[in-house]
Enzyme design. Structure first.
Site, PDB file in Angstrom:
ATOM      1  N   THR A  80       0.441  -1.441   0.022  1.00 23.77           N
ATOM      2  CA  THR A  80       0.214   0.031  -0.228  1.00 23.77           C
ATOM      3  C   THR A  80       1.239   0.972  -0.014  1.00 23.77           C
ATOM      4  OG1 THR A  80      -2.336  -1.088   1.580  1.00 23.77           O
ATOM      5  CG2 THR A  80      -2.500   1.294   1.159  1.00 23.77           C
ATOM      6  N   GLU A  81       0.359   1.849  -0.987  1.00 26.78           N
ATOM      7  CA  GLU A  81       0.952   3.527  -0.986  1.00 26.78           C
ATOM      8  C   GLU A  81      -0.070   4.541  -0.616  1.00 26.78           C
ATOM      9  OE1 GLU A  81       3.528   3.839  -4.731  1.00 26.78           O
ATOM     10  OE2 GLU A  81       4.598   2.393  -3.943  1.00 26.78           O
TER      11      GLU A  81
ATOM     12  N   SER B 252      -6.190  -0.049  -3.026  1.00 29.09           N
ATOM     13  CA  SER B 252      -7.041  -2.117  -3.156  1.00 29.09           C
ATOM     14  C   SER B 252      -6.373  -1.344  -4.848  1.00 29.09           C
ATOM     15  CB  SER B 252      -8.272  -1.513  -3.323  1.00 29.09           C
ATOM     16  OG  SER B 252      -8.907  -1.329  -1.831  1.00 29.09           O
TER      17      SER B 252
ATOM     18  N   GLU C  93      -5.183 -14.294   1.168  1.00 36.31           N
ATOM     19  CA  GLU C  93      -5.012 -13.168   2.778  1.00 36.31           C
ATOM     20  C   GLU C  93      -6.420 -12.943   2.533  1.00 36.31           C
ATOM     21  OE1 GLU C  93      -4.240  -8.295   2.252  1.00 36.31           O
ATOM     22  OE2 GLU C  93      -3.877  -9.250   0.769  1.00 36.31           O
TER      23      GLU C  93
ATOM     24  N   LEU D 231     -25.900  -3.913  23.696  1.00 39.59           N
ATOM     25  CA  LEU D 231     -25.777  -3.864  24.657  1.00 39.59           C
ATOM     26  C   LEU D 231     -25.623  -4.154  26.196  1.00 39.59           C
ATOM     27  CD1 LEU D 231     -27.332  -7.388  22.714  1.00 39.59           C
ATOM     28  CD2 LEU D 231     -29.181  -5.646  24.388  1.00 39.59           C
TER      29      LEU D 231
ATOM     30  N   GLY E 278     -23.415   1.924  29.034  1.00 39.71           N
ATOM     31  CA  GLY E 278     -22.339   2.441  29.185  1.00 39.71           C
ATOM     32  C   GLY E 278     -21.847   2.060  29.207  1.00 39.71           C
TER      33      GLY E 278
ATOM     34  N   GLY F 104      -8.329  -5.508   0.775  1.00 42.50           N
ATOM     35  CA  GLY F 104      -9.419  -5.289   0.206  1.00 42.50           C
ATOM     36  C   GLY F 104     -10.444  -4.910   0.776  1.00 42.50           C
TER      37      GLY F 104
END
Length: 390
Positions: free
Chosen positions: A127-128, A133, A243, A338, A341, A365
């Site tokens: 990745t750049e 993708s 992957e 559920l 807080g 991807g």
């Protein structure tokens, strides 16, 4: 409940040892590692000693030569633990697999034994900043100079980037050739010209180091090329299904586990004079989520079986990745509700699971790319059987 039929007695014995490893070597320290943004190298060496890294590497290259299910056990137990710091999946399922599949004998002997022991840590450099993708759009270049290549460029969002000793790096050796100009190299990060950028601060997976990497006129020997020149994109395409399957495996485990511990919480937590689990809304919601989680796990197991037979294609892997990623995010969101807080408090596992989940729709991807792969195949199949134009 449908019984899983994938694993044999030896896999389950290994699972017990892996689970004990995480309880002893990771659980007491992971909160601190989340603050640090990285796990210590010593953890990798301990994992190597425990036989948890690169289980499928053949014995001739220092491994145990086990089947893929042993790697699956490690990935599942890591996902079940909720500990996101150890980047074992990238190291074993991707980097070691690239070297094992496409490396020369010398490359395998150089890196695989050390990856099995945890002495050398692997990263995937694809990745750049302007190419996620769309891997054909990478700009990191490798220019031939005698018996070396000179590499310049940068990568981003690289898991294990702060620790890595070896990188499977995607470069352009011919900027005019599109996909046919992509070439892979095995980068030794001890060589001059390599520089690590900052450890990136992320929404989730906070103990997993993720980096920018820079290559400043870095000279690497031609022998560092992984596969043939111009074949890098083709090689990457052959590993995308694996992957994406790994992503689905993680999502399937987290989905089931989150439902289970939400049941445990709502069975004890009281509101308006009874437990939250006594309310019909809680029961109906968890019934729906549990059903979907089981369906996701069954489909994932079928994909694992297909992969082990060499039959998992790009479309099935994309469907598994898309459906399980969406389910993963849906379940952690609805289960967090559920908890009320308390679900928003970092000390509760559901809070960390929520933050860690969001990347699954992007990593390996994006969901949109998965839809494109599936949709394109649908119409290609239709035209094949019914004729028609494009």
């Amino acid at each position: 409940m449908i019984k899983r039929e994938l694993f044999q007695e030896e896999h389950e014995a290994f699972r017990d040892s892996v689970r004990r490893f995480f309880e002893k070597e990771v659980a007491p320290f992971h909160a601190q590692w989340e603050h640090d943004g990285i796990v210590p190298r010593e953890l990798w060496r301990k994992a190597g000693e425990a036989g948890m890294l690169c289980c499928t590497v053949p014995e001739e290259y220092g491994g145990l030569g086990l089947d893929y299910l042993f790697d699956v056990v490690v990935f599942e137990e890591l996902a079940r633990s909720g500990f996101t710091g150890p980047g074992f999946l990238i190291h074993a399922d991707l980097v070691a697999t690239y070297i094992k599949s496409f490396g020369s004998d010398a490359q395998k002997k150089q890196w695989l034994p050390r990856m099995v022991t945890g002495e050398a840590i692997g990263a995937l450099g694809m990745t750049e900043p302007h190419a996620g993708s769309d891997l054909k759009a990478i700009r990191t270049r490798a220019v031939k100079d005698g018996d070396h290549y000179v590499i310049s460029g940068q990568k981003v969002f690289i898991s294990n980037g702060q620790l890595c000793d070896v990188i499977v790096l995607a470069t352009k050796t011919d900027s005019t050739a599109g996909a046919k100009g992509v070439t892979l190299f095995l980068i030794d990060t001890s060589l001059p010209g390599f520089r690590r950028g900052k450890n990136l601060e992320k929404l989730g997976m906070k103990a997993q180091d993720t980096s920018e990497l820079f290559f400043d006129e870095m000279r690497v020997p031609a022998s560092a090329m992984l596969g043939e020149e111009g074949k890098g994109f083709e090689l990457m395409m052959t590993k995308l299904a694996q992957e994406r399957l790994a992503q689905a495996i993680r999502s399937a485990v987290v989905s089931e586990h989150v439902v289970d511990y939400t049941v445990a919480y709502t069975a004890e937590r009281k509101a308006f004079g009874k437990t939250i689990g006594d309310f019909q809304n809680t029961q109906f919601k968890l019934a729906e989520l549990k059903t979907e989680a089981v369906i996701g796990r069954v489909f994932t197991d079928r994909c694992i079986q297909a992969f082990m037979r060499g039959e998992l294609d790009a479309e099935d892997a994309a469907m598994a990745k898309m459906w399980l990623s969406n389910l993963h995010c849906k379940i952690v969101d609805e289960c967090l509700q559920l908890f009320g807080g308390w679900g928003y408090m970092w000390e509760y596992p559901i809070s960390r699971a929520y933050a860690d989940a969001r990347i699954v729709k992007i990593a390996g991807g994006s969901i949109e790319v998965m839809k494109h792969i599936i949709g394109r195949k649908l119409f290609a199949d239709y035209r094949k059987h019914h004729g028609g134009g494009h």
